[in-house]
Design a protein around this motif. Structure first.
Motif, PDB file in Angstrom:
ATOM      1  N   MET A  36     -26.258  -1.095  -6.763  1.00  0.00           N
ATOM      2  CA  MET A  36     -27.038   0.119  -6.898  1.00  0.00           C
ATOM      3  C   MET A  36     -28.213   0.030  -5.940  1.00  0.00           C
ATOM      4  O   MET A  36     -28.848  -1.004  -5.823  1.00  0.00           O
ATOM      5  N   SER A  37     -28.480   1.130  -5.272  1.00  0.00           N
ATOM      6  CA  SER A  37     -29.632   1.234  -4.372  1.00  0.00           C
ATOM      7  C   SER A  37     -30.585   2.272  -4.923  1.00  0.00           C
ATOM      8  O   SER A  37     -30.153   3.306  -5.437  1.00  0.00           O
ATOM      9  N   LEU A  38     -31.886   2.023  -4.802  1.00  0.00           N
ATOM     10  CA  LEU A  38     -32.926   2.957  -5.233  1.00  0.00           C
ATOM     11  C   LEU A  38     -33.910   3.165  -4.091  1.00  0.00           C
ATOM     12  O   LEU A  38     -34.188   2.239  -3.341  1.00  0.00           O
ATOM     13  N   TRP A  39     -34.458   4.386  -3.978  1.00  0.00           N
ATOM     14  CA  TRP A  39     -35.444   4.648  -2.940  1.00  0.00           C
ATOM     15  C   TRP A  39     -36.274   5.875  -3.277  1.00  0.00           C
ATOM     16  O   TRP A  39     -35.922   6.670  -4.137  1.00  0.00           O
ATOM     17  N   LEU A  40     -37.369   6.047  -2.546  1.00  0.00           N
ATOM     18  CA  LEU A  40     -38.267   7.190  -2.671  1.00  0.00           C
ATOM     19  C   LEU A  40     -38.168   8.004  -1.389  1.00  0.00           C
ATOM     20  O   LEU A  40     -38.220   7.441  -0.287  1.00  0.00           O
ATOM     21  N   THR A  41     -38.005   9.303  -1.514  1.00  0.00           N
ATOM     22  CA  THR A  41     -37.985  10.215  -0.375  1.00  0.00           C
ATOM     23  C   THR A  41     -39.163  11.161  -0.498  1.00  0.00           C
ATOM     24  O   THR A  41     -39.382  11.720  -1.577  1.00  0.00           O
ATOM     25  N   GLN A  42     -39.911  11.347   0.601  1.00  0.00           N
ATOM     26  CA  GLN A  42     -41.028  12.284   0.624  1.00  0.00           C
ATOM     27  C   GLN A  42     -41.037  13.008   1.966  1.00  0.00           C
ATOM     28  O   GLN A  42     -40.722  12.407   2.994  1.00  0.00           O
ATOM     29  N   THR A  43     -41.408  14.288   1.947  1.00  0.00           N
ATOM     30  CA  THR A  43     -41.563  15.042   3.180  1.00  0.00           C
ATOM     31  C   THR A  43     -42.619  16.121   2.997  1.00  0.00           C
ATOM     32  O   THR A  43     -42.695  16.730   1.933  1.00  0.00           O
ATOM     33  N   ARG A  44     -43.418  16.327   4.011  1.00  0.00           N
ATOM     34  CA  ARG A  44     -44.384  17.423   3.980  1.00  0.00           C
ATOM     35  C   ARG A  44     -43.764  18.723   4.469  1.00  0.00           C
ATOM     36  O   ARG A  44     -44.153  19.792   4.044  1.00  0.00           O
ATOM     37  N   THR A  45     -42.817  18.613   5.399  1.00  0.00           N
ATOM     38  CA  THR A  45     -42.289  19.793   6.080  1.00  0.00           C
ATOM     39  C   THR A  45     -40.914  20.231   5.610  1.00  0.00           C
ATOM     40  O   THR A  45     -40.467  21.312   5.962  1.00  0.00           O
ATOM     41  N   GLY A  46     -40.208  19.395   4.843  1.00  0.00           N
ATOM     42  CA  GLY A  46     -38.841  19.693   4.434  1.00  0.00           C
ATOM     43  C   GLY A  46     -37.843  19.164   5.455  1.00  0.00           C
ATOM     44  O   GLY A  46     -38.226  18.695   6.525  1.00  0.00           O
ATOM     45  N   PHE A  47     -36.560  19.232   5.120  1.00  0.00           N
ATOM     46  CA  PHE A  47     -35.517  18.767   6.036  1.00  0.00           C
ATOM     47  C   PHE A  47     -34.153  19.269   5.581  1.00  0.00           C
ATOM     48  O   PHE A  47     -33.977  19.695   4.455  1.00  0.00           O
ATOM     49  N   VAL A  48     -33.197  19.205   6.502  1.00  0.00           N
ATOM     50  CA  VAL A  48     -31.786  19.425   6.211  1.00  0.00           C
ATOM     51  C   VAL A  48     -31.057  18.194   6.707  1.00  0.00           C
ATOM     52  O   VAL A  48     -31.313  17.719   7.820  1.00  0.00           O
ATOM     53  N   THR A  49     -30.162  17.650   5.896  1.00  0.00           N
ATOM     54  CA  THR A  49     -29.402  16.475   6.294  1.00  0.00           C
ATOM     55  C   THR A  49     -27.915  16.720   6.070  1.00  0.00           C
ATOM     56  O   THR A  49     -27.533  17.412   5.131  1.00  0.00           O
ATOM     57  N   VAL A  50     -27.114  16.165   6.965  1.00  0.00           N
ATOM     58  CA  VAL A  50     -25.658  16.287   6.913  1.00  0.00           C
ATOM     59  C   VAL A  50     -25.087  14.871   6.922  1.00  0.00           C
ATOM     60  O   VAL A  50     -25.493  14.056   7.761  1.00  0.00           O
ATOM     61  N   PRO A  51     -24.162  14.535   6.015  1.00  0.00           N
ATOM     62  CA  PRO A  51     -23.626  13.167   5.987  1.00  0.00           C
ATOM     63  C   PRO A  51     -22.824  12.856   7.251  1.00  0.00           C
ATOM     64  O   PRO A  51     -22.148  13.721   7.800  1.00  0.00           O
ATOM     65  N   LYS A  52     -22.925  11.605   7.686  1.00  0.00           N
ATOM     66  CA  LYS A  52     -22.186  11.148   8.860  1.00  0.00           C
ATOM     67  C   LYS A  52     -20.916  10.411   8.474  1.00  0.00           C
ATOM     68  O   LYS A  52     -20.104  10.112   9.327  1.00  0.00           O
ATOM     69  N   LEU A  53     -20.764  10.092   7.194  1.00  0.00           N
ATOM     70  CA  LEU A  53     -19.584   9.374   6.736  1.00  0.00           C
ATOM     71  C   LEU A  53     -19.269   9.777   5.308  1.00  0.00           C
ATOM     72  O   LEU A  53     -20.106  10.324   4.615  1.00  0.00           O
ATOM     73  N   GLU A  54     -18.044   9.521   4.920  1.00  0.00           N
ATOM     74  CA  GLU A  54     -17.664   9.749   3.524  1.00  0.00           C
ATOM     75  C   GLU A  54     -17.738   8.416   2.800  1.00  0.00           C
ATOM     76  O   GLU A  54     -17.344   7.388   3.349  1.00  0.00           O
TER      77      GLU A  54
END
Length: 85
Positions: free
Chosen positions: A1-19
């Protein structure tokens, strides 16, 4: 299991590079996130966690001032945990 924190001031769009055979759980602490899959959309906002399969993801869009605590777990680890319970 992996855990992390994501933060952004401006927002974002992300597209997966792998399945990958993973599940993601995301606890949004501020802002909003929309996760689009092949057949549906999942909305994440404070007070509403998201639990979705990674393999379906088309893209994710985070609003400005977005923050979330997230984790991934493999399908096999999730099934093993379920059987153990």
């Amino acid at each position: 299991m992996s855990l992390w924190l994501t933060q952004t001031r401006t927002g974002f769009v992300t597209v997966p590079k792998l399945e990958a055979d993973l599940f993601t759980i995301r606890f949004v602490t501020s802002g909003r996130m929309t996760r689009r899959s092949r057949t549906s959309e999942h909305l994440g906002y404070p007070g509403q966690a998201m639990f979705v399969a990674f393999e379906d993801m088309r893209n994710e869009e985070a609003s400005a001032h977005f923050a979330a605590i997230s984790g991934t777990i493999t399908r096999s680890a999730l099934l093993a945990s379920h059987r153990a319970l």
